[in-house]
Design a protein around this motif. Structure first.
Motif, PDB file in Angstrom:
ATOM      1  N   ALA A  15       6.847   3.662   4.220  1.00 43.91           N
ATOM      2  CA  ALA A  15       7.800   2.775   5.370  1.00 43.91           C
ATOM      3  C   ALA A  15       8.775   2.142   4.891  1.00 43.91           C
ATOM      4  N   ILE A  16       8.729   1.602   3.569  1.00 42.12           N
ATOM      5  CA  ILE A  16       9.967   0.855   2.797  1.00 42.12           C
ATOM      6  C   ILE A  16      11.053   2.291   2.346  1.00 42.12           C
ATOM      7  N   GLU A  17      10.565   3.353   1.871  1.00 46.30           N
ATOM      8  CA  GLU A  17      11.377   4.127   1.492  1.00 46.30           C
ATOM      9  C   GLU A  17      12.024   4.815   2.659  1.00 46.30           C
ATOM     10  N   THR A  25       0.794  -1.286  -0.187  1.00 45.27           N
ATOM     11  CA  THR A  25      -0.018  -0.058  -0.120  1.00 45.27           C
ATOM     12  C   THR A  25       0.823   1.221  -0.072  1.00 45.27           C
ATOM     13  N   LYS A  26       0.237   2.392   0.073  1.00 45.38           N
ATOM     14  CA  LYS A  26       1.001   3.477  -0.118  1.00 45.38           C
ATOM     15  C   LYS A  26       1.671   3.580   1.142  1.00 45.38           C
ATOM     16  N   ARG A  27       1.114   3.395   2.185  1.00 42.57           N
ATOM     17  CA  ARG A  27       1.487   3.491   3.607  1.00 42.57           C
ATOM     18  C   ARG A  27       2.751   2.521   3.628  1.00 42.57           C
ATOM     19  N   ASP A  28       2.817   1.117   3.124  1.00 44.88           N
ATOM     20  CA  ASP A  28       3.963   0.383   3.228  1.00 44.88           C
ATOM     21  C   ASP A  28       5.057   1.030   2.357  1.00 44.88           C
ATOM     22  N   ARG A  29       4.850   1.666   1.380  1.00 45.37           N
ATOM     23  CA  ARG A  29       5.941   1.970   0.393  1.00 45.37           C
ATOM     24  C   ARG A  29       6.586   2.865   1.100  1.00 45.37           C
TER      25      ARG A  29
END
Length: 124
Positions: A117-119, A111-115
């Motif tokens: 967090a990964i960044e 999700t946008k939130r996951d992305r």
């Protein structure tokens, strides 16, 4: 096996000693400037003699070999290795590749939130 007398084309010799998989690949590398004989760029028809230094740049590695024996036909790996003296620099050690974050199987796209967090984790 009869050895040729005198001189041999560099494209044929590099193919015969298994520095290239095909003769056409050896010729293409010569035309592209990836093969040098005694420090000078070599055309496919450049002649080599025993004692010449052949530098081949290709793939992930640079090879520096000294011609010991002339060959025009492709030979076994053992005979090929006996036909040159390898003075190539030692390849750098393989670096360990960072393990990519693994997602659970079937979890779908991040999700946008996951992305985000990964960044943040990667420092972007």
């Amino acid at each position: 096996m009869a050895e040729p007398q005198g001189r041999v084309r560099v494209d044929a010799w590099t193919w015969a000693v298994r520095l290239f998989p095909t003769r056409s690949a050896a010729g293409a590398a010569c035309r592209a400037g990836h093969v040098r004989v005694n420090g000078d760029r070599a055309k496919p028809a450049t002649q080599v003699v025993p004692g010449d230094e052949v530098q081949v740049r290709g793939g992930a590695r640079e090879r520096l070999v000294v011609v010991q024996r002339l060959l025009v036909k492709r030979v076994s790996a053992e005979v090929a290795q006996a036909s040159y003296l390898d003075r190539s620099p030692v390849p750098p050690p393989r670096t360990q590749v960072a393990v990519a974050a693994q997602r659970d199987r079937g979890a779908g796209r991040p999700t946008k939130r996951d992305r985000r967090a990964i960044e943040r984790l990667r420092g972007h």
